[in-house]
Design a protein around this motif. Structure first.
Motif, mmCIF file in Angstrom:
data_model
loop_
_atom_site.group_PDB
_atom_site.id
_atom_site.type_symbol
_atom_site.label_atom_id
_atom_site.label_comp_id
_atom_site.label_asym_id
_atom_site.label_seq_id
_atom_site.Cartn_x
_atom_site.Cartn_y
_atom_site.Cartn_z
ATOM 1 N N PHE A 1 0.817 -1.214 0.000
ATOM 2 C CA PHE A 1 0.000 0.000 0.000
ATOM 3 C C PHE A 1 0.853 1.267 0.000
ATOM 4 O O PHE A 1 0.419 2.313 -0.491
ATOM 5 C CB PHE A 1 -0.998 -0.019 1.176
ATOM 6 N N GLY A 2 2.094 1.152 0.540
ATOM 7 C CA GLY A 2 3.024 2.293 0.476
ATOM 8 C C GLY A 2 3.306 2.631 -0.962
ATOM 9 O O GLY A 2 3.269 3.809 -1.386
ATOM 10 N N GLU A 3 3.562 1.599 -1.782
ATOM 11 C CA GLU A 3 3.840 1.825 -3.211
ATOM 12 C C GLU A 3 2.566 2.249 -3.939
ATOM 13 O O GLU A 3 2.592 3.102 -4.829
ATOM 14 C CB GLU A 3 4.427 0.555 -3.834
ATOM 15 N N ALA A 4 1.435 1.652 -3.554
ATOM 16 C CA ALA A 4 0.163 1.969 -4.226
ATOM 17 C C ALA A 4 -0.230 3.425 -3.994
ATOM 18 O O ALA A 4 -0.756 4.097 -4.888
ATOM 19 C CB ALA A 4 -0.930 1.036 -3.728
ATOM 20 N N THR A 5 0.034 3.927 -2.780
ATOM 21 C CA THR A 5 -0.365 5.302 -2.464
ATOM 22 C C THR A 5 0.712 6.307 -2.838
ATOM 23 O O THR A 5 0.511 7.514 -2.725
ATOM 24 C CB THR A 5 -0.651 5.441 -0.958
ATOM 25 N N GLY A 6 1.892 5.810 -3.238
ATOM 26 C CA GLY A 6 2.980 6.700 -3.606
ATOM 27 C C GLY A 6 3.827 7.133 -2.420
ATOM 28 O O GLY A 6 4.763 7.923 -2.565
ATOM 29 N N THR A 7 3.522 6.628 -1.210
ATOM 30 C CA THR A 7 4.336 6.959 -0.034
ATOM 31 C C THR A 7 5.740 6.386 -0.214
ATOM 32 O O THR A 7 6.739 6.977 0.207
ATOM 33 C CB THR A 7 3.685 6.366 1.246
ATOM 34 N N LEU A 8 5.813 5.210 -0.828
ATOM 35 C CA LEU A 8 7.116 4.596 -1.134
ATOM 36 C C LEU A 8 7.283 4.596 -2.656
ATOM 37 O O LEU A 8 6.304 4.428 -3.394
ATOM 38 C CB LEU A 8 7.176 3.155 -0.642
ATOM 39 N N ASN A 9 8.533 4.730 -3.095
ATOM 40 C CA ASN A 9 8.789 4.657 -4.537
ATOM 41 C C ASN A 9 8.622 3.230 -5.016
ATOM 42 O O ASN A 9 8.971 2.294 -4.309
ATOM 43 C CB ASN A 9 10.231 5.087 -4.840
ATOM 44 N N HIS A 10 8.101 3.063 -6.223
ATOM 45 C CA HIS A 10 8.039 1.726 -6.809
ATOM 46 C C HIS A 10 9.283 1.539 -7.667
ATOM 47 O O HIS A 10 9.651 2.416 -8.446
ATOM 48 C CB HIS A 10 6.755 1.595 -7.659
ATOM 49 N N HIS A 11 9.949 0.409 -7.485
ATOM 50 C CA HIS A 11 11.160 0.135 -8.280
ATOM 51 C C HIS A 11 10.862 -1.009 -9.229
ATOM 52 O O HIS A 11 10.952 -2.177 -8.839
ATOM 53 C CB HIS A 11 12.329 -0.250 -7.351
ATOM 54 N N THR B 1 -0.644 0.384 -8.645
ATOM 55 C CA THR B 1 -1.449 1.477 -8.065
ATOM 56 C C THR B 1 -2.942 1.122 -8.059
ATOM 57 O O THR B 1 -3.769 1.899 -7.593
ATOM 58 C CB THR B 1 -1.249 2.784 -8.863
ATOM 59 N N ASN B 2 -3.247 -0.056 -8.621
ATOM 60 C CA ASN B 2 -4.648 -0.485 -8.662
ATOM 61 C C ASN B 2 -5.043 -1.077 -7.302
ATOM 62 O O ASN B 2 -4.613 -2.173 -6.936
ATOM 63 C CB ASN B 2 -4.784 -1.535 -9.785
ATOM 64 N N PHE B 3 -5.871 -0.335 -6.539
ATOM 65 C CA PHE B 3 -6.194 -0.728 -5.158
ATOM 66 C C PHE B 3 -6.892 -2.083 -5.065
ATOM 67 O O PHE B 3 -6.620 -2.857 -4.145
ATOM 68 C CB PHE B 3 -7.052 0.356 -4.482
ATOM 69 N N VAL C 1 -4.228 -4.696 -5.606
ATOM 70 C CA VAL C 1 -3.318 -4.740 -4.449
ATOM 71 C C VAL C 1 -4.022 -5.381 -3.246
ATOM 72 O O VAL C 1 -3.444 -6.203 -2.535
ATOM 73 C CB VAL C 1 -2.813 -3.319 -4.097
ATOM 74 N N THR C 2 -5.306 -5.030 -3.057
ATOM 75 C CA THR C 2 -6.053 -5.595 -1.915
ATOM 76 C C THR C 2 -6.181 -7.105 -2.054
ATOM 77 O O THR C 2 -5.928 -7.859 -1.093
ATOM 78 C CB THR C 2 -7.461 -4.950 -1.817
ATOM 79 N N ILE C 3 -6.565 -7.569 -3.261
ATOM 80 C CA ILE C 3 -6.724 -9.023 -3.455
ATOM 81 C C ILE C 3 -5.378 -9.723 -3.258
ATOM 82 O O ILE C 3 -5.273 -10.766 -2.599
ATOM 83 C CB ILE C 3 -7.309 -9.321 -4.869
ATOM 84 N N TYR C 4 -4.334 -9.104 -3.811
ATOM 85 C CA TYR C 4 -2.966 -9.659 -3.683
ATOM 86 C C TYR C 4 -2.588 -9.772 -2.192
ATOM 87 O O TYR C 4 -2.099 -10.796 -1.731
ATOM 88 C CB TYR C 4 -2.002 -8.705 -4.406
ATOM 89 N N SER C 5 -2.883 -8.680 -1.452
ATOM 90 C CA SER C 5 -2.559 -8.653 -0.021
ATOM 91 C C SER C 5 -3.344 -9.736 0.736
ATOM 92 O O SER C 5 -2.776 -10.460 1.563
ATOM 93 C CB SER C 5 -2.889 -7.264 0.539
ATOM 94 N N ILE C 6 -4.659 -9.837 0.426
ATOM 95 C CA ILE C 6 -5.488 -10.840 1.123
ATOM 96 C C ILE C 6 -4.926 -12.237 0.859
ATOM 97 O O ILE C 6 -4.801 -13.074 1.769
ATOM 98 C CB ILE C 6 -6.971 -10.734 0.688
ATOM 99 N N ALA C 7 -4.549 -12.480 -0.428
ATOM 100 C CA ALA C 7 -4.034 -13.819 -0.775
ATOM 101 C C ALA C 7 -2.773 -14.136 0.034
ATOM 102 O O ALA C 7 -2.642 -15.212 0.636
ATOM 103 C CB ALA C 7 -3.735 -13.888 -2.271
ATOM 104 N N ILE C 8 -1.837 -13.170 0.076
ATOM 105 C CA ILE C 8 -0.577 -13.431 0.789
ATOM 106 C C ILE C 8 -0.824 -13.557 2.299
ATOM 107 O O ILE C 8 -0.377 -14.513 2.942
ATOM 108 C CB ILE C 8 0.461 -12.319 0.523
ATOM 109 N N CYS C 9 -1.576 -12.583 2.842
ATOM 110 C CA CYS C 9 -1.770 -12.577 4.307
ATOM 111 C C CYS C 9 -2.513 -13.815 4.776
ATOM 112 O O CYS C 9 -2.154 -14.421 5.799
ATOM 113 C CB CYS C 9 -2.502 -11.314 4.745
ATOM 114 N N SER C 10 -3.567 -14.223 4.053
ATOM 115 C CA SER C 10 -4.299 -15.424 4.488
ATOM 116 C C SER C 10 -3.395 -16.645 4.375
ATOM 117 O O SER C 10 -3.452 -17.552 5.212
ATOM 118 C CB SER C 10 -5.579 -15.599 3.670
#
Ligand code: ADP
Length: 490
Positions: free
Chosen positions: A177-187, A200-202, A205-214
């Motif tokens: 989410f840091g990269e998605a919101t631009g708080t962190l640079n994307h490399h 940057t597609n929320f 990113v959300t689905i990706y995050s849910i998959a990894i976290c679960s």
């Protein structure tokens, strides 16, 4: 009179109702905890070794990415991170050795918990940073977080593993989410430009995050359940091994005791044979003199020989009786006929009888008994035997003009019998031996006092059978004091 040495005290051989060492081991709750701590310490070192492999793997992956796949990699940050991992793993290596050196210290165990937590935490931060500098969401190695979840489940308690999973989830979401919101640079890696557009597609990113976290939480859940079962089995095995070790130790000890008893029995039988053979040979030669007619013409001599033979035979009969008595006392299968009786009345009767013998021998004798009756549940004949033997010995081994003092008291649950005399005394080296079968002190033999050396062995066996003790304090030429303690209630 000299202080009695501890080895002259005869303690009861067996204490009933006590926990055996084996049951104590089974009862020991700290065993499982100790085992877990030991396991944690060993696997902590394994974790450090594993990290060296991860460092080599990361460096290899960096080289392959850079030179085989021509990825756009930020050399400075990646190499910097690898150096950072090498640096902290080196520190961990030395700290681990330091902890091993003082392993037995109780605070070390606590340090180990913190140590493992710190290692996993730094690994998670390094992995998150490495992924951030190598494409973030574009990098499929995000799933490497699963390895740390498995390691945490192996090394830590379930609740600690879930804490580490939560730390990993927070770090992953910070990167995504840091990269998605631009708080962190994307490399970008430059290999998957299509995926790069999604960072940057929320929704993505959300689905990706849910998959990894679960996946992480599920991995921890599965790994901790399996580890818990395995750990339980390991603990069971450990406690069985400990019990077996203890049983083996007990068996070795029992075997040693049996061998000792066997050797003692053989020595005892040789002694019995010797003690019986001497008077029997004497009687046989006296009878032979009569039978061969050597004293035919001398009726007085015949009478004298027969009287001597009878005396030896009576002594022999007494010895055989004492031996049978002793063997019955040692035989646990022979039931004891216990009745409740007043021990003061019994002892007073025995004392009165012996008082006459003492006075005839011109020995002063005095006694002190409790004013009230003292009831005990025991075999009356056995307590008679104990008191008779020690009082009789005191009179027997005291010469004319000497004195004997008998004191019977109660102390709590104990019946205390003290018999003190001003007789020939017992040398220090004999004080521990006079309770052994047939042992007679040289001074008693030299001075011509008759005896078999069995009386005190019988006394000791009876006293021990009742859970009591017998002690002697004595000084050669000055006198002796025997103290017997017998519990009134068992
Ligand atoms: P016994 O008197 O028949 O020899 P005991 O077993 O009663 O056998 O005693 C063992 C030995 O202990 C005796 O032979 C003697 O040497 C020593 N002993 C026992 N009681 C006394 C005592 N009161 N004073 C001196 N020696 C004693």
């Amino acid at each position: 009179m000299k202080e009695n040495q501890p080895e002259h005290s005869v303690q009861p051989t067996q204490q009933r109702g006590k926990l055996s060492p084996l049951s104590k081991l089974v009862e020991r709750p700290s065993l499982i905890f100790d085992f877990f701590e030991e396991e944690l310490e060993q696997r902590g070192s394994w974790f450090i070794r594993l990290r060296w492999l991860a460092v080599i793997g990361s460096f290899g992956a960096y080289l392959i990415g850079k030179f085989v796949f021509n990825l756009l990699l930020l050399d400075f940050y990646i190499i910097g991170l690898i150096i950072f991992i090498v640096a902290y793993n080196t520190l961990f290596y030395f700290y681990d050795r330091h902890l091993w050196a003082k392993k037995k210290d109780i605070t070390v165990t606590r340090s180990y918990h913190f140590f493992v937590h710190l290692q996993i935490f730094l690994d998670l931060v390094s992995l998150a940073a490495l992924l951030h500098f190598t494409g973030g969401i574009e990098n499929p190695f995000f799933f490497y977080f699963v390895f740390h979840m498995i390691i945490a489940s192996i090394l830590l308690r379930p609740v600690d593993s879930f804490i580490q999973a939560t730390i990993a989830v927070v770090l992953i979401n910070c990167v995504l989410f840091g990269e998605a919101t631009g708080t962190l640079n994307h490399h970008p890696l430059g290999l998957f430009p299509q995926i790069g557009e999604y960072f940057t597609n929320f929704s993505f990113v959300t689905i990706y995050s849910i998959a990894i976290c679960s996946t992480l939480y599920f991995a921890v859940f599965m790994a901790t359940s399996i580890t818990r079962q395995l750990r339980q089995k390991e603990r069971d095995l450990h406690s069985i091994t400990e019990r077996l070790r203890e049983q083996t130790r007990q068996l070795i000890e029992a075997n040693r005791v049996l061998q000792e008893l066997d050797a003692r029995k053989s020595r005892f039988l040789r002694r019995v044979e010797h003690e019986l053979r001497a008077p029997l040979s004497a009687v046989q030669s006296m009878l032979k003199i009569i039978c061969d007619g050597y004293v035919e013409s001398n009726p007085e001599k015949i009478k004298d020989l027969i009287a001597r033979a009878e005396k030896r035979t009576l002594a022999l009969l007494k010895m055989v009786g004492d031996l049978l008595h002793l063997s019955r006392l040692q035989d646990v299968s022979v039931p004891i006929k216990e009745t409740r009786f007043d021990v003061v009345e019994l002892f007073k009767g025995i004392y009165e009888y012996h008082k006459q013998i003492a006075l005839e021998k011109e020995i002063q004798i005095e006694a002190h008994f409790p004013d009230k009756p003292v009831y005990i549940e025991a075999d009356e004949r056995q307590l008679d035997n104990v008191f008779t033997n020690v009082v009789n010995n005191a009179i027997k081994y005291t010469e004319k003009g000497g004195s004997v003092f008998v004191d019977v008291t109660t102390e709590g649950n104990n019946l205390k019998i003290k018999v003190k005399d001003t007789g020939i005394g017992i040398a220090e080296e004999d004080q521990g031996k006079i309770f052994e079968e047939f042992h007679r002190a040289p001074n008693a033999i030299e001075k011509g006092f008759a005896g078999s050396g069995l009386g005190l062995s019988i006394v000791k066996q009876i006293v021990e059978n009742y859970g009591g003790t017998i002690n002697v304090e004595s000084e050669l030429g000055k006198g002796s004091e025997f103290t017997i303690n017998i519990p009134l209630k068992r």
